[in-house]
Design an enzyme around this catalytic site. Structure first.
Site, PDB file in Angstrom:
ATOM      1  N   GLN A  74     -59.594  84.236 102.677  1.00 45.62           N
ATOM      2  CA  GLN A  74     -61.625  84.177 103.766  1.00 45.62           C
ATOM      3  C   GLN A  74     -61.326  82.588 104.156  1.00 45.62           C
ATOM      4  OE1 GLN A  74     -65.331  83.558 101.614  1.00 45.62           O
ATOM      5  NE2 GLN A  74     -66.320  83.282 102.586  1.00 45.62           N
ATOM      6  N   HIS A  95     -65.848  92.374 108.499  1.00 42.86           N
ATOM      7  CA  HIS A  95     -65.025  93.346 109.657  1.00 42.86           C
ATOM      8  C   HIS A  95     -65.232  94.266 109.592  1.00 42.86           C
ATOM      9  CE1 HIS A  95     -62.222  89.166 109.746  1.00 42.86           C
ATOM     10  NE2 HIS A  95     -62.874  88.720 108.108  1.00 42.86           N
ATOM     11  N   HIS A 112     -68.938  87.707 105.654  1.00 38.10           N
ATOM     12  CA  HIS A 112     -68.988  88.960 106.853  1.00 38.10           C
ATOM     13  C   HIS A 112     -68.540  89.739 106.491  1.00 38.10           C
ATOM     14  CE1 HIS A 112     -65.836  85.484 106.359  1.00 38.10           C
ATOM     15  NE2 HIS A 112     -65.529  86.348 107.071  1.00 38.10           N
TER      16      HIS A 112
END
Ligand code: AMP
Ligand code: ZN
Length: 136
Positions: free
Chosen positions: A95, A103, A101
């Site tokens: 990270q 992907h 988040h």
């Protein structure tokens, strides 16, 4: 809540422009600036959480539903042959931006990318010990 010095907070909340594929009150989905493949996108919650550990359950659930919706749309539009969802937590896991988040990585035959690991070969005893460490 936003975090002052967080670039993904600024992008998610529109203070920094991005190539936005989707937006609602809780999320923004953007194109990754360093894509693994054509169409590589990121799901960003608008409220800051460093990682999945910190993400509220309701946001975590909604993020996966949104991921399903986005990859269904993108599969149709991009004509990709597969999708990887990648979600890194912590520096050791790769990270680099400490704002949760997901992907969304479209995969194409012969795209030359590798999202893989080298398989280990633990003994049965080693697997038993790991299991005991986690759940016993
Ligand atoms: P991770 O290594 O899981 O933290 O992923 C961070 C991702 O964010 C990488 O794929 C970067 O290419 C991407 N990235 C970093 N900054 C930006 C930005 N300003 N806009 C879009 N994508 C970005
Ligand atoms: Zn943030």
């Amino acid at each position: 809540m936003k975090k002052d010095d967080c670039i993904f907070c600024k992008i998610a909340n529109g203070e920094i422009p991005s190539r936005t594929l989707y937006e609602d009150e809780a999320f923004r989905v953007i194109l990754d600036l360093g894509p693994a493949t054509k169409g590589h996108a990121l799901i960003l919650p608008k409220d800051h959480a460093d990682d999945l550990y910190e993400l509220p359950d309701q946001t975590a659930a909604a993020a996966l539903v949104l991921a399903k919706r986005m990859i269904t749309l993108m599969k149709d539009k991009l004509h990709c042959q597969g999708f990887n969802l990648v979600q890194n937590n912590g520096e050791a896991a790769g990270q680099t931006v400490r704002h949760f988040h997901i992907h969304l990585i479209p995969r194409y035959e012969d795209d030359g990318q590798h999202i893989n690991w080298k398989a280990g070969s633990p003994s049965g005893e080693e697997l038993d010990a790991v299991k005991a460490q986690i759940v016993e």
